[in-house]
Design a protein around this motif. Structure first.
Motif, mmCIF file in Angstrom:
data_model
loop_
_atom_site.group_PDB
_atom_site.id
_atom_site.type_symbol
_atom_site.label_atom_id
_atom_site.label_comp_id
_atom_site.label_asym_id
_atom_site.label_seq_id
_atom_site.Cartn_x
_atom_site.Cartn_y
_atom_site.Cartn_z
ATOM 1 N N VAL A 185 0.845 -1.285 0.003
ATOM 2 C CA VAL A 185 -0.001 -0.069 -0.059
ATOM 3 C C VAL A 185 0.959 1.298 0.120
ATOM 4 C CG1 VAL A 185 -1.810 1.358 1.280
ATOM 5 C CG2 VAL A 185 -1.726 -1.306 1.042
ATOM 6 N N LYS A 202 -5.326 5.999 1.545
ATOM 7 C CA LYS A 202 -6.057 4.756 1.549
ATOM 8 C C LYS A 202 -7.372 5.002 2.170
ATOM 9 C CE LYS A 202 -5.668 1.494 4.653
ATOM 10 N NZ LYS A 202 -4.914 0.523 5.538
ATOM 11 N N THR A 210 -7.813 -3.449 -1.766
ATOM 12 C CA THR A 210 -7.343 -2.075 -1.152
ATOM 13 C C THR A 210 -8.185 -1.085 -2.227
ATOM 14 O OG1 THR A 210 -5.671 -3.053 0.056
ATOM 15 C CG2 THR A 210 -5.813 -0.654 0.059
ATOM 16 N N ILE A 212 -7.492 3.033 -3.103
ATOM 17 C CA ILE A 212 -6.745 4.222 -2.939
ATOM 18 C C ILE A 212 -7.314 5.246 -3.828
ATOM 19 C CG2 ILE A 212 -4.474 5.240 -3.465
ATOM 20 C CD1 ILE A 212 -3.099 2.737 -2.483
#
Length: 216
Positions: A185, A202, A210, A212
């Motif tokens: 990340v 994030k 995930t 972002i």
């Protein structure tokens, strides 16, 4: 382990792709919904990179059925399926590599990608992210949902394995073959920042899926 050309890999799996992503990839089902919620309500022109069969667009069209979408994907079979699902929507579908295709300057209100960026090198991604930044209107944002890891050791392992396999199969540099090389990340945020985005953060994570946001 033999790896396949990117377009061949997805063409061979197009029929079962939607079910696989929703049922088997942890966080994707929820991620499609979350991404749709993150799209600004005033967006009229959206660019979807690696749009595939449009699982994220299924959710976006529920909220904004009149949004104008340009979708770019390497696999024609996936674009054909997307067109069948949403034949009544304002869709412009482009069968090309988003690394090569010119997006235009300050053309889109927002840009998205879902589970497509975890196959490429840092350098390739920084160049692509710079193109994305340039095609966004001032103050607009790029939303990326992708397979990301936490530890640098894990990222290094996947990149080294990819390099080893490509050498074994004599795959030339620059040819797209399917192998997952997820980044951390932190590295994703760093690459987007280096590409010209002003604010990168994030917003959501479930397992390794995930999201972002990068603001221009």
């Amino acid at each position: 382990m033999l790896i396949e050309k990117m377009s061949d890999f997805f063409t061979a799996r197009v029929e079962g792709y939607d079910k696989h992503m929703i049922k088997n990839v942890e966080g994707c089902q929820q991620g499609y919904v979350k991404m749709a919620e993150l799209i600004s309500r005033n967006v009229t022109r959206l660019l979807d990179l690696g749009c595939g069969t449009g699982l994220e667009l299924d959710e976006i069209f529920k909220i904004n059925p009149t949004i104008k979408v340009t979708g770019i994907d390497l696999t024609k079979a996936m674009l054909d399926k997307l067109k069948q699902k949403h034949h009544d929507k304002d869709l412009t579908l482009i069968n090309a590599s988003y690394f090569d295709y010119e997006f235009g300057i300050e053309k889109y209100d927002e840009v998205i990608s879902f589970q497509t960026m975890h196959h490429f090198s840092h350098d390739d991604k920084i160049k692509l992210y710079s193109k994305i930044c340039h095609t966004l209107k001032p103050g607009a944002k790029y939303i990326e949902c992708d397979y990301m890891v936490i530890d640098q050791e894990e990222e290094d392992f996947y990149y080294k394995e990819n390099e080893r396999i490509r050498k074994e199969q004599n795959i030339p540099d620059g040819e797209f073959y399917h192998y997952d090389t997820p980044c951390t990340v932190d590295n994703q945020i760093d690459m987007l920042t280096k590409s010209g985005f002003q604010n990168v953060y994030k917003v959501w994570r479930m397992e390794n899926t995930t999201i972002i946001i990068a603001e221009k």
